[in-house]
Design a protein around this motif. Sequence first.
Motif, mmCIF file in Angstrom:
data_model
loop_
_atom_site.group_PDB
_atom_site.id
_atom_site.type_symbol
_atom_site.label_atom_id
_atom_site.label_comp_id
_atom_site.label_asym_id
_atom_site.label_seq_id
_atom_site.Cartn_x
_atom_site.Cartn_y
_atom_site.Cartn_z
ATOM 1 N N VAL A 45 48.476 30.400 41.923
ATOM 2 C CA VAL A 45 48.494 31.030 40.595
ATOM 3 C C VAL A 45 49.277 30.114 39.666
ATOM 4 O O VAL A 45 50.457 29.848 39.898
ATOM 5 C CB VAL A 45 49.145 32.427 40.645
ATOM 6 N N ILE A 46 48.622 29.625 38.617
ATOM 7 C CA ILE A 46 49.250 28.696 37.673
ATOM 8 C C ILE A 46 49.292 29.321 36.285
ATOM 9 O O ILE A 46 48.290 29.838 35.798
ATOM 10 C CB ILE A 46 48.467 27.372 37.583
ATOM 11 N N ASN A 47 50.469 29.312 35.658
ATOM 12 C CA ASN A 47 50.580 29.710 34.255
ATOM 13 C C ASN A 47 50.305 28.467 33.419
ATOM 14 O O ASN A 47 51.130 27.553 33.361
ATOM 15 C CB ASN A 47 51.979 30.267 33.964
ATOM 16 N N LEU A 48 49.127 28.413 32.779
ATOM 17 C CA LEU A 48 48.715 27.220 32.042
ATOM 18 C C LEU A 48 49.591 26.960 30.829
ATOM 19 O O LEU A 48 49.751 25.812 30.408
ATOM 20 C CB LEU A 48 47.253 27.368 31.598
ATOM 21 N N LEU A 86 46.648 32.799 33.027
ATOM 22 C CA LEU A 86 46.869 32.495 34.434
ATOM 23 C C LEU A 86 45.594 31.915 35.030
ATOM 24 O O LEU A 86 44.494 32.399 34.769
ATOM 25 C CB LEU A 86 47.269 33.752 35.210
ATOM 26 N N TYR A 87 45.749 30.890 35.842
ATOM 27 C CA TYR A 87 44.639 30.218 36.514
ATOM 28 C C TYR A 87 44.795 30.460 38.004
ATOM 29 O O TYR A 87 45.808 30.080 38.601
ATOM 30 C CB TYR A 87 44.677 28.726 36.178
ATOM 31 N N LEU A 88 43.812 31.125 38.629
ATOM 32 C CA LEU A 88 43.879 31.457 40.050
ATOM 33 C C LEU A 88 42.842 30.649 40.820
ATOM 34 O O LEU A 88 41.666 30.613 40.445
ATOM 35 C CB LEU A 88 43.642 32.950 40.269
ATOM 36 N N SER A 89 43.285 30.017 41.903
ATOM 37 C CA SER A 89 42.396 29.175 42.700
ATOM 38 C C SER A 89 42.615 29.448 44.179
ATOM 39 O O SER A 89 43.755 29.510 44.651
ATOM 40 C CB SER A 89 42.669 27.700 42.390
ATOM 41 N N TYR A 90 41.489 29.588 44.916
ATOM 42 C CA TYR A 90 41.554 29.838 46.361
ATOM 43 C C TYR A 90 40.305 29.259 46.996
ATOM 44 O O TYR A 90 39.190 29.443 46.482
ATOM 45 C CB TYR A 90 41.647 31.342 46.627
ATOM 46 N N LEU A 91 40.476 28.542 48.100
ATOM 47 C CA LEU A 91 39.363 27.863 48.750
ATOM 48 C C LEU A 91 38.269 28.850 49.149
ATOM 49 O O LEU A 91 38.523 29.844 49.820
ATOM 50 C CB LEU A 91 39.869 27.117 49.992
ATOM 51 N N GLY A 92 37.032 28.548 48.729
ATOM 52 C CA GLY A 92 35.901 29.412 49.061
ATOM 53 C C GLY A 92 35.651 30.518 48.062
ATOM 54 O O GLY A 92 34.702 31.292 48.208
ATOM 55 N N PHE A 93 36.502 30.596 47.014
ATOM 56 C CA PHE A 93 36.366 31.630 45.994
ATOM 57 C C PHE A 93 36.262 30.990 44.615
ATOM 58 O O PHE A 93 36.746 29.875 44.396
ATOM 59 C CB PHE A 93 37.564 32.582 46.020
ATOM 60 N N LYS A 94 35.614 31.686 43.695
ATOM 61 C CA LYS A 94 35.486 31.187 42.334
ATOM 62 C C LYS A 94 36.848 31.221 41.650
ATOM 63 O O LYS A 94 37.580 32.201 41.742
ATOM 64 C CB LYS A 94 34.493 32.048 41.538
ATOM 65 N N THR A 95 37.188 30.123 40.972
ATOM 66 C CA THR A 95 38.431 30.111 40.207
ATOM 67 C C THR A 95 38.319 31.107 39.054
ATOM 68 O O THR A 95 37.228 31.360 38.541
ATOM 69 C CB THR A 95 38.723 28.712 39.651
#
Length: 259
Positions: A48-51, A75-84
Amino acid sequence: MRKFITYCFVLTGLSAFGQDNSETVEAKKLNALVINAQSDFPLESVHVINLNKVIGTITNEKGEFSITASANDTLYLSYLGFKTQKIRVTNDMLKFKNTKIALTEMAYALEEVIVTPYELTGFLEIDVKNIPINEGYQYSISGLEKGYEAGSKNPSAVTKVLGAILNPADMLRNLFGKEVKQMKKLRLMKQDDQIRDLLASKFDRELLTELLHLEKVDIEDILTNCNYSRSFIATANDLQILDAVSGCYEDFKVLNRGK
């Protein structure tokens, strides 16, 4: 006299209104839960990144995370195998702790891969000669920590390197609109371990474009002008790209110190 009193009252009211507005954008701790949109199961280790504030965190084993944020931050959320996913922070999200953010799994279509083996003879002396050789020479410059690629070895190579360093830094300034905040973002991104870990696992330049407000083609232009090879630009992970862009600008400052 009445007009003067009324005028003071209006100014006092405007000052109080301004204070109220500043309170609404005050940074607070945002607590939320990230789940799988299909199963409702919590997702662990989601980045979870606060841009806006250029800080990051990851979710725990229960899918929970806590991050400093203000209303209207992204907030930018990223997880392998899931859409950002990008989420705009609201006052309600900061006020309550039961916010749930659902991520959707990505569907992958596997393509046919053709593997071409090396034609090895089994004799090391012969096989070594068949290995492709990188003909791009590197040159070091006094005052700079690393070397620079400069193509084939020739008398104009050093001049080419210097021109490559000086040129893209001006490009960076123009792209960033000469805003100091954007330059600070490069340093903040390199200092945050969570952001660095996420960038090291990504190759799509997506997070870089979000954080730096640059297009992917602009990043490629900067690195090309800074004399990085096409191979590096195409294969490097996002953290390596960030370090390259940042290093190029820092080197520019070293060469132009005192001007």
